[in-house]
Design a protein around this motif. Structure first.
Motif, PDB file in Angstrom:
ATOM      1  N   VAL B 132       0.826  -1.205   0.000  1.00  0.00           N
ATOM      2  CA  VAL B 132       0.000   0.000   0.000  1.00  0.00           C
ATOM      3  C   VAL B 132       0.862   1.257   0.000  1.00  0.00           C
ATOM      4  O   VAL B 132       2.069   1.200   0.243  1.00  0.00           O
ATOM      5  CB  VAL B 132      -0.917   0.030   1.238  1.00  0.00           C
ATOM      6  N   ASN B 230       0.797  -3.566   4.374  1.00  0.00           N
ATOM      7  CA  ASN B 230      -0.178  -2.989   5.303  1.00  0.00           C
ATOM      8  C   ASN B 230       0.077  -3.374   6.764  1.00  0.00           C
ATOM      9  O   ASN B 230      -0.040  -2.543   7.658  1.00  0.00           O
ATOM     10  CB  ASN B 230      -1.602  -3.388   4.877  1.00  0.00           C
ATOM     11  N   TYR B 247      -5.783   1.840   1.199  1.00  0.00           N
ATOM     12  CA  TYR B 247      -5.910   0.630   0.377  1.00  0.00           C
ATOM     13  C   TYR B 247      -6.155   0.991  -1.082  1.00  0.00           C
ATOM     14  O   TYR B 247      -6.113   0.136  -1.957  1.00  0.00           O
ATOM     15  CB  TYR B 247      -7.054  -0.256   0.874  1.00  0.00           C
ATOM     16  N   PRO B 313      -6.964  -6.362   4.263  1.00  0.00           N
ATOM     17  CA  PRO B 313      -6.735  -6.151   2.832  1.00  0.00           C
ATOM     18  C   PRO B 313      -7.667  -6.949   1.927  1.00  0.00           C
ATOM     19  O   PRO B 313      -8.043  -6.466   0.867  1.00  0.00           O
ATOM     20  CB  PRO B 313      -5.276  -6.592   2.638  1.00  0.00           C
ATOM     21  N   ASN B 318     -12.515  -3.573   0.370  1.00  0.00           N
ATOM     22  CA  ASN B 318     -11.122  -3.151   0.241  1.00  0.00           C
ATOM     23  C   ASN B 318     -10.475  -3.774  -0.988  1.00  0.00           C
ATOM     24  O   ASN B 318      -9.725  -3.120  -1.707  1.00  0.00           O
ATOM     25  CB  ASN B 318     -10.319  -3.547   1.488  1.00  0.00           C
TER      26      ASN B 318
END
Lengths: 270, 348
Positions: B132, B230, B247, B313, B318
């Motif tokens: 990310v 992340n 994200y 994630p 997302n």
């Protein structure tokens, strides 16, 4: 005699000759005999750049270590016993600390929000933090620190064997202290200089963690090429070829040095 | 005791030990993952419950990068590992090179129920993480960077930047910065990606090589924005650092489970593989660590609360904002060529 040394020979065979032989074999054999790996090492510019950079960094580190190490060894030799023990312990203590820890310590000192930058900003000497790390500069600083003992110790060992009477003789003939140093002491300490430089240079050629952590990804030394060839590209043959070329360079340096001084001096510090 | 008697006794003891291990051997596997907090979390969430349910013993081993070991173990003809949790690309590449067993999905119903993009003939997705765009909230308190185009925009967002020293996700980010939609990335236009990377290269302070390094860079303020995983960013944020990530345009990556070719306990390994991607076990994983379940059905198991799911994630909403990495493309000849091109890109 042979019976006595045969266990030692077996150990050397198992731990040194076989692995190195296997390494060399891998670099020339992959589904048949091939020189492809060596062709790439000698023709592709990423290898050239890496070898050139490694030799440049090693040379810089050796020279800086010599400039810093010589006065230290000289003081340790010239001062009374108590002082010389203190100086030598200060040289050797960091030597026992993990290379990884020392690399991170340099990161703490040199980075943007690090101690040195904060100090300089506090004094208002700089307004923007200096780029002290994640480049070749940071790599060289940390490598010099790590390799300094390998320079100081052979220098000290050599200086210890220079008879102090020679200096007195020089003085009694009317030479100034600086002249005795240049004409008598310095030439006699040269074997130590050569020994220390060889050790530092050769060790630096194979450095890995320090450039990896402090080089910012752009300082790609030869050892990093080896690891990347294995980890990223799964090319054991290419990695072996690089390793063999590095090994041969080191051997060549030793052969060259041995023409000037006995290798015992470099390795055993006799 | 005479010598003979003691010899007889030791023989008896030895054979007893031999028998008991032989009996146990049918019902045990050796499982390999990447160690650390991640392996601890999956032990609690997935491995222990699976072992209990199947009545098998799971021996664990860990290695940061399993690929060289897979190659040497299978190459030697006597692998000692059974199941490996490794970046999906390793399973695919290994499958093509004959190092990984082809899976019989009729014996893996949990895997067969997963979307096709989440599995391959050699592997099933096990957990998801994302590359990310992370940034310092100190440097960007209000107008935060929200896309790779923002990352490339050094005028609007001045600051020091870091990227991973690896083409995975970096080439994808470059193409998204150049305007390619997240679902139109593959096959990657490699020339275009490297051209775009040349643009940002002078502004990259550090090309990081390990996750720990990326976390340290952001935490110490060495860089103002970077590509990072992340879980690493949220860990730093939990410790109080003023950092955040988005994200949006993340690159969704996975590790998968695969079985070594000629694994010593093949049948048990297949049973375990099915159990490990069971939706309920999978749903347990994010309760212990910031990674998303590999099986999307885990979000329907009723275990993960909605506010927790929103942080993960692979949560569907997302996931929809992100690009799903195509490991099939990366292990194709074009992908391998792009990977090799990276080394010369870095050194010029």
């Amino acid at each position: 005699m042979l019976a006595l040394v045969s266990p030692a020979l077996l150990v050397i065979l198992a731990l040194i000759v076989l692995p190195v032989g296997w390494l060399a074999w891998q670099s020339i054999y992959h589904d048949g005999f091939t020189l492809e790996n060596y062709r790439r090492v000698f023709t592709e510019d990423i290898y050239w750049r890496s070898f050139a950079l490694t030799f440049e960094i090693s040379l810089a580190v050796t020279l800086i270590a010599l400039l810093l190490g010589y006065p230290v060894a000289y003081l340790a030799n010239a001062l009374p016993k108590g002082w010389s023990i203190l100086i030598l312990s200060l040289v050797v203590l960091p030597f026992w600390t993990s290379v990884l820890v020392r690399a991170y310590a340099w990161l703490v000192l040199l980075q943007r929000s690090g101690v040195i930058n904060q100090f300089l900003r506090h004094l208002e000497w700089i307004s923007e933090p200096l780029a002290l790390v994640h480049n070749t500069f940071g790599t060289v600083v940390a490598t010099v620190h790590i390799l300094l003992p390998f320079m100081v110790l052979p220098l000290y060992a050599t200086m210890q064997k220079i008879p102090s009477e020679l200096m007195q003789a020089g003085a009694s003939l009317g030479a100034s202290p600086s002249l005795t140093f240049v004409r008598v002491f310095l030439p006699l300490s040269l074997p130590g200089v050569l020994a220390g430089c060889t050790m530092v240079f050769v060790l630096c050629l194979g450095f890995y963690i320090t450039p990896e952590l402090l080089g910012g990804g752009r300082t790609v030394m030869v050892s990093m090429l080896v690891s990347r060839n294995v980890e990223l590209y799964n090319q054991f043959g290419a990695a072996s070829a690089v390793a063999v070329v590095l090994l041969l360079s080191v051997l060549a340096i030793f052969v060259l040095v041995s023409r000037f001084i006995s290798l015992d001096r470099v390795l055993g510090q006799k | 005791m005479t010598m003979k008697q003691s010899f007889g006794l030791s023989c008896a003891l030895l054979s007893a030990i031999g028998l008991s291990t032989a009996a146990g051997a049918a019902e045990q596997i050796t499982f390999v993952s990447q160690g650390g907090a991640y392996q601890q979390a999956q032990t609690v969430a997935i491995l222990d419950p699976s072992a209990k349910k199947l009545g098998i013993t799971i021996n664990q081993d860990s290695i940061p990068d399993a690929w060289p070991a897979i190659k040497t173990q299978v190459g030697s003809g006597k692998p000692i590992w059974d199941v490996v949790d490794t970046p999906t690309g390793n399973c695919l590449r290994g499958g093509e090179q004959g190092l990984i067993e082809k899976l019989d999905f009729s014996k893996i119903p949990n895997g067969a129920a997963m979307p096709e993009a989440y599995r391959s003939p050699y592997s099933v997705s096990y957990e998801f993480y994302s590359s990310v765009l992370a940034y310092s909230q100190k440097t960007f308190p209000k107008d935060t960077p929200n896309s790779w185009a923002d990352f490339w925009d050094v005028k609007k967002f001045p600051g020091r930047r870091a990227l991973r020293n690896h083409p995975f996700a970096t080439l994808e980010a470059a193409l998204m910065a150049d305007g390619v939609a997240p679902d139109k990335l593959y096959p990657l236009d490699v020339d275009r990606a490297f051209k775009k990377l040349e643009e940002i290269k002078p502004h990259i302070t550090v090309w990081w090589t390990s996750g720990a390094q990326s976390a340290q860079l952001l935490n110490d303020g060495e860089v103002d924005m970077e590509m990072a995983w992340n879980g690493r960013v949220s860990a730093v944020a939990k410790e109080g650092a003023k950092v955040a990530f988005t994200y949006n345009q993340g690159v969704l990556q996975s590790t998968s489970l695969c079985i070594l070719k000629g694994a010593p306990n093949l049948a048990t390994a297949v049973k375990f593989l099915n159990e490990a991607v069971d939706p309920v076990h999978q749903a347990n994983l994010p309760l212990h660590i910031d990674y998303g379940p590999g099986n999307p059905k885990a979000f329907e198991a009723g275990v993960i609360k909605p506010d927790r799911a929103a942080q993960l994630p692979s949560e569907p909403a997302n996931a929809a904002k992100q690009a799903l990495m195509s490991y099939a493309w990366w292990s194709s000849p074009a992908g391998e060529a792009a990977e090799k091109r990276w080394a010369s890109f870095m050194q010029k």
